[in-house]
Scaffold this motif. Structure first.
Motif, PDB file in Angstrom:
ATOM      1  N   SER A 147       0.815  -1.217   0.000  1.00 30.13           N
ATOM      2  CA  SER A 147       0.000   0.000   0.000  1.00 30.13           C
ATOM      3  C   SER A 147       0.847   1.266   0.000  1.00 30.13           C
ATOM      4  CB  SER A 147      -0.931   0.002   1.220  1.00 30.13           C
ATOM      5  OG  SER A 147      -0.204   0.192   2.432  1.00 30.13           O
ATOM      6  N   THR A 166       1.250   1.699  -3.660  1.00 29.51           N
ATOM      7  CA  THR A 166      -0.026   2.011  -4.308  1.00 29.51           C
ATOM      8  C   THR A 166      -0.533   3.384  -3.889  1.00 29.51           C
ATOM      9  OG1 THR A 166      -0.572  -0.349  -4.286  1.00 29.51           O
ATOM     10  CG2 THR A 166      -2.370   1.197  -4.698  1.00 29.51           C
ATOM     11  N   LEU A 167      -0.418   3.677  -2.613  1.00 35.30           N
ATOM     12  CA  LEU A 167      -0.884   4.945  -2.059  1.00 35.30           C
ATOM     13  C   LEU A 167       0.238   5.522  -1.191  1.00 35.30           C
ATOM     14  CD1 LEU A 167      -3.303   6.881  -1.854  1.00 35.30           C
ATOM     15  CD2 LEU A 167      -4.084   5.589   0.133  1.00 35.30           C
ATOM     16  N   GLY A 182     -12.617   6.310  -2.967  1.00 34.97           N
ATOM     17  CA  GLY A 182     -12.201   5.157  -2.182  1.00 34.97           C
ATOM     18  C   GLY A 182     -13.115   4.896  -1.001  1.00 34.97           C
ATOM     19  N   GLY A 195      -7.324  -3.436  -2.485  1.00 32.62           N
ATOM     20  CA  GLY A 195      -6.535  -2.797  -3.543  1.00 32.62           C
ATOM     21  C   GLY A 195      -7.341  -1.764  -4.294  1.00 32.62           C
ATOM     22  N   MET A 196      -8.622  -2.058  -4.566  1.00 33.40           N
ATOM     23  CA  MET A 196      -9.472  -1.083  -5.263  1.00 33.40           C
ATOM     24  C   MET A 196      -9.732   0.146  -4.394  1.00 33.40           C
ATOM     25  SD  MET A 196     -12.234  -3.719  -6.976  1.00 33.40           S
ATOM     26  CE  MET A 196     -13.225  -2.370  -7.583  1.00 33.40           C
ATOM     27  N   LEU A 198      -7.692   1.337  -2.110  1.00 32.98           N
ATOM     28  CA  LEU A 198      -6.461   2.122  -2.114  1.00 32.98           C
ATOM     29  C   LEU A 198      -6.294   2.896  -3.415  1.00 32.98           C
ATOM     30  CD1 LEU A 198      -3.998  -0.471  -0.489  1.00 32.98           C
ATOM     31  CD2 LEU A 198      -4.999   1.560   0.573  1.00 32.98           C
ATOM     32  N   GLN A 199      -6.648   2.258  -4.525  1.00 29.12           N
ATOM     33  CA  GLN A 199      -6.590   2.974  -5.805  1.00 29.12           C
ATOM     34  C   GLN A 199      -7.588   4.135  -5.821  1.00 29.12           C
ATOM     35  OE1 GLN A 199      -4.590   2.738  -8.343  1.00 29.12           O
ATOM     36  NE2 GLN A 199      -3.502   0.826  -7.927  1.00 29.12           N
ATOM     37  N   GLY A 200      -8.763   3.914  -5.226  1.00 26.13           N
ATOM     38  CA  GLY A 200      -9.755   4.973  -5.191  1.00 26.13           C
ATOM     39  C   GLY A 200      -9.377   6.127  -4.290  1.00 26.13           C
ATOM     40  N   ARG A 245      -6.350   7.327  -4.027  1.00 27.85           N
ATOM     41  CA  ARG A 245      -5.233   8.085  -4.594  1.00 27.85           C
ATOM     42  C   ARG A 245      -5.682   9.495  -4.953  1.00 27.85           C
ATOM     43  NH1 ARG A 245      -0.722   5.217  -6.677  1.00 27.85           N
ATOM     44  NH2 ARG A 245      -0.446   6.911  -8.149  1.00 27.85           N
ATOM     45  N   ASN A 266      -6.314  12.865  -6.837  1.00 28.07           N
ATOM     46  CA  ASN A 266      -6.486  13.116  -8.268  1.00 28.07           C
ATOM     47  C   ASN A 266      -5.366  14.030  -8.786  1.00 28.07           C
ATOM     48  OD1 ASN A 266      -8.878  11.615  -8.263  1.00 28.07           O
ATOM     49  ND2 ASN A 266     -10.053  13.394  -7.557  1.00 28.07           N
TER      50      ASN A 266
END
Length: 265
Positions: A157, A160-161, A172, A256-257, A259-261, A263, A265
């Protein structure tokens, strides 16, 4: 003349944030994730685990934001790390909430809803069946190495973040709220075979009572329902691992989704 080691306040700040921010994220996950956050686990063990992970991971994170620890931005980053770690732990806890919900449904159908005791994990009264299923879920969680995969996801993570002072994206949190729907749907799917069987049994006894009024449904109904529920529960046990393993894997993918959400912008 011996050399004098001098440390500036900026260097001290860099060392502190390089350790404290990752440590807070890891401690937040350890404090909220299943098994790790159990009341039987001493607090010192939780802190020691987070400390050990931080000592291993912190040197690999690279450069962190040039923000003073004791500042508004530094406090904001600290709060963000707490939220990220807690979100990951809460996501995995949803599977155990689903199992507990299934236990509540089954206990109610079997007539064991009154057999409740205080559960330190949930902080409230829990039926015996719910507690039993929760213990089985913990054993499956450990046997399938999901706890190790969760720690691996925690380490990943930070890539990823990454730690940053930019605000987290709202999408997220929306994905995390949507994941809560599996508590009801997954719990019903797990308890559905037993609920359907006991409902059929209750209908049969109701019809028998109408056909033969001298048949005392109240004297034999509860023992028959209880014994049938226990028998169905024994038949359900071997399939819990095949049901929960995909749920755990899907939750790791959901983390994981999330954490991606989150992030920026």
């Amino acid at each position: 003349m011996p050399a004098v080691l001098s440390v500036t306040s900026d260097q001290l700040n860099v060392w502190m944030v390089a350790f404290l921010w990752p440590f807070v994220r890891m401690l937040a996950l350890v404090s909220t994730a299943p098994v790790f956050s159990e009341g039987a686990v001493p607090r010192s063990a939780k802190i020691a685990l987070a400390l050990l992970l931080t000592l291993v991971v912190a040197p690999t994170l690279g450069a962190l934001p040039a923000v003073k620890l004791f500042s508004a931005n530094g406090l904001w980053i600290l709060i963000q790390q707490i939220l990220i770690g807690a979100a990951m732990g809460f996501s995995m806890r949803l599977v155990f909430a689903m199992v507990q919900a299934a236990g509540e449904y089954v206990g109610l159908q079997m007539g064991l809803s009154f057999a409740a005791f205080f559960d330190p994990t949930s902080g409230g009264n829990t039926t015996v069946i719910a507690r039993l299923l929760n213990v089985i879920a913990i054993l499956i969680f450990l046997a399938t190495d999901i706890h190790l995969m969760l720690i691996t996801t925690l380490v990943e993570s930070f890539h990823t973040l990454p730690i940053a002072d930019a605000p987290l994206a709202a999408s997220g949190w929306f994905l995390l709220v949507l994941a809560g729907s599996q508590i009801v749907s997954g719990g019903l799917m797990l308890a559905l075979p037993l609920i359907a069987s006991l409902l059929t049994l209750n209908l049969a006894m109701g019809i028998l009572n109408r056909v033969s009024p001298q048949f005392s449904i109240f004297s034999v109904g509860f023992p028959v329902t209880l014994l049938a529920g226990i028998a169905m529960l024994l038949m359900l046990m071997p399939y819990m691992a095949s049901f929960l393993a995909p749920q755990f894997a899907a939750t790791l993918a959901s983390i994981g989704m999330v954490l991606q959400g989150l992030r920026p912008n």
